[in-house]
Design an enzyme around this catalytic site. Structure first.
Site, PDB file in Angstrom:
ATOM      1  N   CYS A 108      -4.639  -3.037  21.856  1.00  0.00           N
ATOM      2  CA  CYS A 108      -3.422  -2.656  21.151  1.00  0.00           C
ATOM      3  C   CYS A 108      -3.728  -1.453  20.256  1.00  0.00           C
ATOM      4  O   CYS A 108      -4.643  -1.518  19.432  1.00  0.00           O
ATOM      5  CB  CYS A 108      -2.934  -3.831  20.297  1.00  0.00           C
ATOM      6  SG  CYS A 108      -1.690  -3.327  19.104  1.00  0.00           S
TER       7      CYS A 108
ATOM      8  N   HIS B  60       3.933   1.571   2.238  1.00  0.00           N
ATOM      9  CA  HIS B  60       5.164   0.939   1.750  1.00  0.00           C
ATOM     10  C   HIS B  60       5.839   1.853   0.727  1.00  0.00           C
ATOM     11  O   HIS B  60       7.057   2.038   0.749  1.00  0.00           O
ATOM     12  CB  HIS B  60       4.858  -0.413   1.083  1.00  0.00           C
ATOM     13  CG  HIS B  60       4.253  -1.431   2.003  1.00  0.00           C
ATOM     14  ND1 HIS B  60       2.934  -1.792   1.929  1.00  0.00           N
ATOM     15  CD2 HIS B  60       4.786  -2.139   3.020  1.00  0.00           C
ATOM     16  CE1 HIS B  60       2.674  -2.706   2.861  1.00  0.00           C
ATOM     17  NE2 HIS B  60       3.789  -2.927   3.540  1.00  0.00           N
TER      18      HIS B  60
ATOM     19  N   CYS C 228      -0.234  -9.870  21.377  1.00  0.00           N
ATOM     20  CA  CYS C 228      -0.998  -9.339  20.242  1.00  0.00           C
ATOM     21  C   CYS C 228      -0.527 -10.052  18.979  1.00  0.00           C
ATOM     22  O   CYS C 228       0.642  -9.931  18.591  1.00  0.00           O
ATOM     23  CB  CYS C 228      -0.818  -7.824  20.086  1.00  0.00           C
ATOM     24  SG  CYS C 228      -1.635  -7.211  18.579  1.00  0.00           S
TER      25      CYS C 228
ATOM     26  N   LYS D  51      -7.164   5.591   8.173  1.00  0.00           N
ATOM     27  CA  LYS D  51      -5.996   4.731   8.303  1.00  0.00           C
ATOM     28  C   LYS D  51      -5.996   3.698   7.177  1.00  0.00           C
ATOM     29  O   LYS D  51      -7.060   3.230   6.759  1.00  0.00           O
ATOM     30  CB  LYS D  51      -6.079   4.018   9.666  1.00  0.00           C
ATOM     31  CG  LYS D  51      -4.711   3.766  10.281  1.00  0.00           C
ATOM     32  CD  LYS D  51      -4.843   3.065  11.628  1.00  0.00           C
ATOM     33  CE  LYS D  51      -3.623   2.172  11.820  1.00  0.00           C
ATOM     34  NZ  LYS D  51      -3.610   1.432  13.052  1.00  0.00           N
TER      35      LYS D  51
ATOM     36  N   HIS E 261       0.845  -1.193   0.000  1.00  0.00           N
ATOM     37  CA  HIS E 261       0.000   0.000   0.000  1.00  0.00           C
ATOM     38  C   HIS E 261       0.883   1.247   0.000  1.00  0.00           C
ATOM     39  O   HIS E 261       2.118   1.169  -0.041  1.00  0.00           O
ATOM     40  CB  HIS E 261      -0.991  -0.018   1.170  1.00  0.00           C
ATOM     41  CG  HIS E 261      -0.356  -0.144   2.525  1.00  0.00           C
ATOM     42  ND1 HIS E 261       0.556   0.779   3.010  1.00  0.00           N
ATOM     43  CD2 HIS E 261      -0.501  -1.068   3.504  1.00  0.00           C
ATOM     44  CE1 HIS E 261       0.929   0.427   4.223  1.00  0.00           C
ATOM     45  NE2 HIS E 261       0.316  -0.702   4.547  1.00  0.00           N
TER      46      HIS E 261
ATOM     47  N   CYS F  88       0.802  -7.593  16.269  1.00  0.00           N
ATOM     48  CA  CYS F  88       2.167  -7.094  16.486  1.00  0.00           C
ATOM     49  C   CYS F  88       3.166  -8.233  16.523  1.00  0.00           C
ATOM     50  O   CYS F  88       4.365  -8.005  16.398  1.00  0.00           O
ATOM     51  CB  CYS F  88       2.280  -6.365  17.829  1.00  0.00           C
ATOM     52  SG  CYS F  88       1.340  -4.854  17.940  1.00  0.00           S
TER      53      CYS F  88
ATOM     54  N   HIS G  12      -3.594  -2.365  16.520  1.00  0.00           N
ATOM     55  CA  HIS G  12      -4.520  -3.340  15.945  1.00  0.00           C
ATOM     56  C   HIS G  12      -5.935  -3.258  16.499  1.00  0.00           C
ATOM     57  O   HIS G  12      -6.816  -3.984  16.038  1.00  0.00           O
ATOM     58  CB  HIS G  12      -3.942  -4.749  16.088  1.00  0.00           C
ATOM     59  CG  HIS G  12      -2.653  -4.896  15.322  1.00  0.00           C
ATOM     60  ND1 HIS G  12      -1.415  -4.771  15.924  1.00  0.00           N
ATOM     61  CD2 HIS G  12      -2.427  -5.047  13.998  1.00  0.00           C
ATOM     62  CE1 HIS G  12      -0.479  -4.871  14.998  1.00  0.00           C
ATOM     63  NE2 HIS G  12      -1.052  -5.033  13.830  1.00  0.00           N
TER      64      HIS G  12
ATOM     65  N   LYS H 227      -7.179  -2.970   4.557  1.00  0.00           N
ATOM     66  CA  LYS H 227      -7.553  -3.753   3.381  1.00  0.00           C
ATOM     67  C   LYS H 227      -8.794  -3.199   2.694  1.00  0.00           C
ATOM     68  O   LYS H 227      -8.935  -3.267   1.485  1.00  0.00           O
ATOM     69  CB  LYS H 227      -7.790  -5.213   3.781  1.00  0.00           C
ATOM     70  CG  LYS H 227      -6.472  -5.956   4.002  1.00  0.00           C
ATOM     71  CD  LYS H 227      -6.689  -7.431   4.248  1.00  0.00           C
ATOM     72  CE  LYS H 227      -5.324  -8.118   4.411  1.00  0.00           C
ATOM     73  NZ  LYS H 227      -5.424  -9.523   4.719  1.00  0.00           N
TER      74      LYS H 227
END
Ligand SMILES: [Zn+2]
Length: 492
Positions: free
Chosen positions: A144, A21, A127, A301, A18, A130, A147, A304
């Site tokens: 978390c 990256h 988690c 954020k 995405h 993580c 997540h 997917k």
């Protein structure tokens, strides 16, 4: 000449490539290309992180063997090379590269020999996102923060790395700047974590919980090496640390700079765990850790569900690689999240076409029409001082210093803005001197200066826009105005 080793974080393959990256890879690539341009000896490593338990589960869900699944996933990341114009020298896959496992095993044994690995019963909250046990202090409202869900209680026997033994040395290294963590507020965060007390961390898990995937603990096949110890090691295993090869000495032991570019979510692993592991093994620490923030898309954020909106390959196909890289360097601040909106790419594409493309195109067209002596202007990389107009010469001459200063403090935006300032100055120069109204020597003098400015700008903008810079160089070399009209496509 200095020797410069730079890495981006290996991409976690259980997710699609995405824009986040793209941000990190382009930032790292700009640093690598810039240092090569300055004559430094550079090695840039990228790769994929493949030994996580989640891959086994995702492979099973897809009806594939884990090795087959991660190979296909890794390929998605390796294939970003062309659309993002990345210049990495090496790409490591942690589950498949024959250099990785011997290096991880060597690192493990070195830490064990130093007395830093201990088998303990452990009860903690884990988690899965993580792949880490989280402390109370890591949680926000019991979940978390990365997540958004509570960690699960887990009780088992693990090998632990005795991080606490290294706290004082880490504080000295980070506090003194021997290990620079930047920007400064990230360094301060890391120092605050250090001062609040470092807990030893788990570096293995039972083989059955790992589904048989991953690297077995040397001397204890009932355990596999926990992903962070495994993943972080990639920075040296790719250099042949496993057999102490020549690349390891050249790019780690003897390098002037060992630099990691990472996202803010994994700062602690890079600034504390990784240097402690290296220190335990008796190896040199990284010299700098550059931390970038995140990208949001339309204020949300990355996830997917955003699908194609954040697919860098699709965005590069639509707006061009140059526009996408230009967005990364011009719109992403040195610190703070960047909010991406697709129309920004169109604006950046048009900025390149109208500002830089047009400068080269109109200058070259006038020069060719006027029959100016090509030998005056086609020499790629001609000395910057050869621009004779004092104002333009000063603007061009200032660019490398400003770019160097910006990139030295990991401020890509300031560096790109400095190059763009010269583009604007060259455009003002051509508009003010009106070479189309001049003749003979006067006309040739203005166009020669403008063409030399174009060549100098292309050289300096090369690390940011390797494709566009190459096309400008080729157009100047060939003296082909048609080529100069196609330098940067406008967005529709
Ligand atoms: Zn998490």
């Amino acid at each position: 000449m200095s020797r410069f080793y730079v890495t981006n974080a290996i991409a976690y393959v259980n997710g699609d490539p995405h824009l986040g990256h793209a941000l990190e890879f382009v930032q790292t690539d700009v640093l690598a290309r810039h240092r090569r341009l300055r004559g430094d000896d550079v090695r840039y490593l990228s790769g994929t992180d493949e030994n996580a338990l989640k891959n086994v589960q995702a492979a099973a869900a897809a009806g594939l063997a884990a090795a087959q699944f991660v190979a296909a996933r890794s390929d998605l990341f390796e294939r970003l090379r062309d659309p993002l114009a990345l210049s990495y020298d090496d790409f490591i896959r942690t589950s498949a590269d024959p250099r990785h496992r011997p290096g991880v095993e060597r690192l493990w044994r070195a830490c064990a020999d130093a007395g830093d690995l201990e088998l303990r019963a452990y009860r903690g909250r884990y988690c899965g996102g993580c792949e880490a046990f989280l402390d109370e202090a890591d949680l926000v409202d019991g979940v978390c923060p990365e997540h958004g869900r509570p960690p699960e209680p887990v009780e088992e026997r693990n090998w632990f790395f005795r991080l606490s033994r290294h706290a004082e040395a880490l504080e000295t290294a980070i506090g003194s700047g021997a290990l620079a963590v930047e920007p400064e507020h990230r360094r301060n965060e890391v120092l605050a974590v250090l001062r609040s007390g470092l807990a030893d961390f788990s570096v293995s898990r039972p083989r059955e919980r790992a589904g048989g995937w991953g690297i077995p603990v040397p001397g204890d096949p009932s355990q596999v090496i926990y992903v962070w110890f495994d993943a972080l090691a990639n920075y040296v295993t790719a250099l042949g640390y496993g057999n102490r090869g020549a690349d390891y000495a050249r790019w780690w032991g003897d390098a002037d700079e060992r630099l990691h570019v990472v996202g803010k979510g994994i700062t602690r692993f890079h600034a504390l765990y990784w240097p402690a592991i290296l220190r335990s093994a008796g190896e040199p620490l990284p010299t700098r850790i550059l931390v970038h923030d995140y990208v949001t898309v339309d204020g949300r954020k990355l996830s997917k569900s955003l699908g194609n909106a954040a697919d860098p390959t699709a965005l590069a196909a639509r707006y061009g690689t140059d526009a996408l890289r230009w967005w990364v360097v011009r719109d992403v601040p040195r610190s703070g999240d960047a909010d991406f909106r697709e129309e920004q790419l169109g604006r950046r594409a048009n900025e390149l076409a109208d500002g830089l493309g047009n400068l080269v195109s109109r200058t070259l067209s006038l020069a060719v029409r006027g029959g100016e002596n090509r030998s005056n202007w086609h020499r790629w990389g001609a000395p910057i001082g050869s621009v004779s107009d004092p104002g333009l010469a000063a603007a061009i001459r200032a660019v490398p210093t400003s770019v160097d200063a910006g990139l030295a403090r990991f401020d890509l935006r300031a560096a790109a803005d400095a190059v763009w300032g010269a583009v604007e100055e060259a455009n003002r120069f051509v508009s003010a001197r009106r070479p189309w109204e001049l003749e003979g020597e006067a006309r040739a003098a203005v166009l020669t200066d403008a063409l030399r400015a174009c060549a100098a700008i292309a050289a300096e903008i090369g690390p940011f826009l390797p494709g566009g810079a190459g096309r400008i160089a080729a157009a100047l070399e060939s003296g082909d105005p048609a080529a100069a009209r196609r330098l940067f496509p406008k967005a529709v």
